[in-house]
Design an enzyme around this catalytic site. Structure first.
Site, PDB file in Angstrom:
ATOM      1  N   HIS A 283       0.826  -1.214   0.000  1.00 60.03           N
ATOM      2  CA  HIS A 283       0.000   0.000   0.000  1.00 60.03           C
ATOM      3  C   HIS A 283       0.856   1.257   0.000  1.00 60.03           C
ATOM      4  O   HIS A 283       1.904   1.320   0.655  1.00 60.03           O
ATOM      5  CB  HIS A 283      -1.024   0.001   1.137  1.00 60.03           C
ATOM      6  CG  HIS A 283      -0.462   0.019   2.521  1.00 60.03           C
ATOM      7  ND1 HIS A 283      -0.174   1.189   3.183  1.00 60.03           N
ATOM      8  CD2 HIS A 283      -0.163  -0.988   3.381  1.00 60.03           C
ATOM      9  CE1 HIS A 283       0.279   0.896   4.396  1.00 60.03           C
ATOM     10  NE2 HIS A 283       0.306  -0.408   4.541  1.00 60.03           N
ATOM     11  N   ASP A 295       6.326   1.045   6.779  1.00 61.21           N
ATOM     12  CA  ASP A 295       4.887   0.793   6.572  1.00 61.21           C
ATOM     13  C   ASP A 295       4.320   1.853   5.649  1.00 61.21           C
ATOM     14  O   ASP A 295       3.916   2.913   6.114  1.00 61.21           O
ATOM     15  CB  ASP A 295       4.172   0.769   7.918  1.00 61.21           C
ATOM     16  CG  ASP A 295       2.721   0.305   7.793  1.00 61.21           C
ATOM     17  OD1 ASP A 295       2.344  -0.191   6.713  1.00 61.21           O
ATOM     18  OD2 ASP A 295       1.969   0.443   8.764  1.00 61.21           O
ATOM     19  N   GLU A 330      -4.952   1.925   2.717  1.00 63.80           N
ATOM     20  CA  GLU A 330      -4.989   0.714   3.545  1.00 63.80           C
ATOM     21  C   GLU A 330      -5.205   1.093   5.002  1.00 63.80           C
ATOM     22  O   GLU A 330      -5.977   0.460   5.723  1.00 63.80           O
ATOM     23  CB  GLU A 330      -3.678  -0.068   3.385  1.00 63.80           C
ATOM     24  CG  GLU A 330      -3.679  -1.442   4.062  1.00 63.80           C
ATOM     25  CD  GLU A 330      -3.143  -1.453   5.492  1.00 63.80           C
ATOM     26  OE1 GLU A 330      -3.258  -2.487   6.144  1.00 63.80           O
ATOM     27  OE2 GLU A 330      -2.647  -0.413   5.981  1.00 63.80           O
ATOM     28  N   GLU A 331      -4.495   2.129   5.429  1.00 63.88           N
ATOM     29  CA  GLU A 331      -4.486   2.453   6.863  1.00 63.88           C
ATOM     30  C   GLU A 331      -5.854   2.919   7.372  1.00 63.88           C
ATOM     31  O   GLU A 331      -6.147   2.804   8.548  1.00 63.88           O
ATOM     32  CB  GLU A 331      -3.428   3.519   7.166  1.00 63.88           C
ATOM     33  CG  GLU A 331      -1.997   3.098   6.830  1.00 63.88           C
ATOM     34  CD  GLU A 331      -1.443   2.012   7.747  1.00 63.88           C
ATOM     35  OE1 GLU A 331      -2.206   1.482   8.585  1.00 63.88           O
ATOM     36  OE2 GLU A 331      -0.246   1.692   7.612  1.00 63.88           O
ATOM     37  N   ASP A 359       3.782  -6.273   3.269  1.00 65.98           N
ATOM     38  CA  ASP A 359       3.333  -5.202   4.165  1.00 65.98           C
ATOM     39  C   ASP A 359       3.637  -5.562   5.617  1.00 65.98           C
ATOM     40  O   ASP A 359       2.770  -5.530   6.481  1.00 65.98           O
ATOM     41  CB  ASP A 359       1.834  -4.942   3.987  1.00 65.98           C
ATOM     42  CG  ASP A 359       1.354  -3.761   4.846  1.00 65.98           C
ATOM     43  OD1 ASP A 359       2.201  -2.959   5.277  1.00 65.98           O
ATOM     44  OD2 ASP A 359       0.141  -3.660   5.089  1.00 65.98           O
ATOM     45  N   HIS A 430       3.715   2.829  12.762  1.00 72.36           N
ATOM     46  CA  HIS A 430       2.767   3.932  12.994  1.00 72.36           C
ATOM     47  C   HIS A 430       3.304   5.024  13.931  1.00 72.36           C
ATOM     48  O   HIS A 430       2.511   5.723  14.560  1.00 72.36           O
ATOM     49  CB  HIS A 430       1.428   3.407  13.545  1.00 72.36           C
ATOM     50  CG  HIS A 430       0.706   2.478  12.608  1.00 72.36           C
ATOM     51  ND1 HIS A 430      -0.523   1.943  12.891  1.00 72.36           N
ATOM     52  CD2 HIS A 430       1.033   2.010  11.372  1.00 72.36           C
ATOM     53  CE1 HIS A 430      -0.919   1.170  11.891  1.00 72.36           C
ATOM     54  NE2 HIS A 430       0.011   1.187  10.955  1.00 72.36           N
TER      55      HIS A 430
END
Ligand SMILES: [Zn+2]
Length: 466
Positions: A283, A295, A330-331, A359, A430
């Site tokens: 992503h 990420d 995606e997130e 991912d 994140h």
């Protein structure tokens, strides 16, 4: 799948009348295997993935879904696919709600006044004007909150202090992340004014981990934020004095109407069955705090580089096409992947012959799992054998295909998982610490080598994985 499972599958199919006996298995050509080996070894000397990752994280940086930065990332991806010489490059539209973080702050008001380090969870609503001042209702886990009576929660700020455990497979994430996804609605139904959770992460740094909150339709929406791990420890200690703990919490965010974003797709055309393709997913969006290196910039770079290495260096194109899909949003809840699956289901989903997703950061691949037709297992076993020198073993579990590609698995596409070592992944995941310096270029090459083996053999073998 283990050798035992394979033998069981073979025995079962023989018992059913020789549906897929050894003699009928579609063989994998020696030439395909030889080419895959050569490409694997070339990948170990090639830094294209790292160069792509450096380009994306430096020139675009953070790319929150539906923000102008995600649009920049999509333009970056189109330009890179074209520059690398992919045969077909296109975009498929995705409608994505636009969430924006404005500000966040938290303080202990009493008994020991001091600031706390927090980050708003993705999609969090704002606190009311002037913020929330309230007593803390502490729960060790999401399950404890669920079991609590509304009288323990009403009018308070809920705090869930569960700590994520560290595993190579990332197995600590699932149990811990319920507090982030479902905590807000559970707390709101019981009358809470806001929710704070301990970051879903394994580090000890004072950097909180964001990530999406999932508001349920039937619950009021309250503001949600994560404390860094040391701040969560501090709050637990303060609560340990047994006095009433009051916090001030202010979160300001906006949520706007969905805007048009895109899944960006680059394809290498196959030599004999160009309308069938192997799917490599990742992503392109990231959270807004770091630069999205692990990420999922790493996955973007690994899959683009693997397909490109095959088109540049294979003596001839594999039979089938290779489709690299960089999913949007995606997130925010697998939005790009869900819309892609919906658009292709019942149309050409049967042409998606097998797929996988990168991912899970930039750690090395250590195991290969698959969910395929038993008559295709010998091909997956050969892939694992060719990945053996890279340190990869055959996994003793089924594949699910990753968060995005798994949506295609749900509508019938066979999938593999190239399982990465995620021991350190949730130290960074994140957070503002998700930056390029955390990526080991040698591990990135190893990933590309493993993906090249899977991709080339899947695209060149004439049999079916379905
Ligand atoms: Zn991701």
């Amino acid at each position: 799948m283990t050798m035992k499972n394979i033998l069981t599958a073979a025995a079962l199919s023989m018992a059913l009348g020789g549906m897929a006996t050894a003699a009928e298995l579609v063989p994998l050509a020696d030439e395909s295997v030889e080419t895959a080996k050569v490409l694997r070894d070339k990948a170990l000397e090639n830094d294209e993935a790292y160069e792509l990752l450096a380009s994306l994280t430096t020139e675009v940086g953070a790319r929150l879904a539906a923000s102008p930065k995600e649009a920049e990332a999509q333009a970056w991806a189109v330009a890179k696919f074209l520059e690398l010489g992919f045969d077909r490059v296109w975009k498929e539209p995705v409608m994505v709600p636009k969430w924006t973080r404005l500000s966040e702050s938290a303080h202990v008001a009493e008994p020991f006044a001091q600031p706390l380090t927090i980050t708003a969870l993705g999609k969090s609503v704002s606190t009311p004007e002037g913020g929330v001042q309230a007593e803390v209702a502490h729960f060790a886990t999401f399950e404890d909150l669920k079991a609590a009576d509304a009288s323990e929660v009403e009018g308070k700020i809920v705090f869930i202090s569960n700590r994520m455990e560290r595993f190579k497979t990332g197995a600590g994430y699932g149990p811990a992340v319920r507090a982030r996804g479902a905590g807000a609605s559970e707390a709101a139904r019981k009358g809470a004014k806001a929710i704070l959770i301990r970051s879903i992460g394994t580090d000890t740094h004072r950097l909180p981990h964001t990530g999406g909150v999932n508001y349920e339709e039937d619950a009021p929406k309250i503001a949600a934020a994560a404390l860094s791990n040391p701040d969560a420890d501090q709050l637990v200690r303060i609560l340990g004095y047994g006095e009433t703990v009051r916090l001030d919490l202010t979160i300001q965010t906006t949520m706007e109407e969905p805007v048009e974003m895109f899944n960006v797709i680059g394809e290498v055309t196959g030599s004999e069955a160009p309308d069938e393709f192997v799917v490599l997913g990742s992503h392109l969006d990231s959270w807004d705090l770091g630069t999205g290196a692990i990420d999922d910039g790493a996955g973007v770079a690994i899959t683009m580089a693997a397909a490109n290495l095959i088109q540049d260096m294979a003596p001839k194109r594999p039979r089938r096409s290779i489709r690299v899909i960089l999913f949007s949003a995606e997130e925010l809840g697998l939005i790009g992947a869900r819309q892609y699956a919906e658009a292709h289901e019942g149309k050409d989903i049967d042409k998606h012959i097998i797929g996988g997703e990168s991912d899970f950061g930039a750690g090395p691949v250590w195991a290969l799992a698959s969910t395929v037709n038993p008559a295709a297992l010998h091909v997956v076993d050969k892939m694992a054998a060719l990945m053996g020198p890279l340190g990869v073993v055959r996994a003793d579990r089924k594949a699910y295909g990753g968060p995005d590609v798994g949506q295609l698995g749900k509508v019938g596409m066979p999938v593999v998982d190239l399982m990465q070592d995620g021991t350190d992944y949730f130290d960074l995941h994140h957070t503002a610490d998700d930056t390029l310096d955390k990526v080991d270029p040698v591990a990135l090459r190893q990933n590309v080598a493993a993906w090249v083996v899977f991709t080339y053999l899947a695209a060149d073998w004439p049999g079916t994985f379905r």
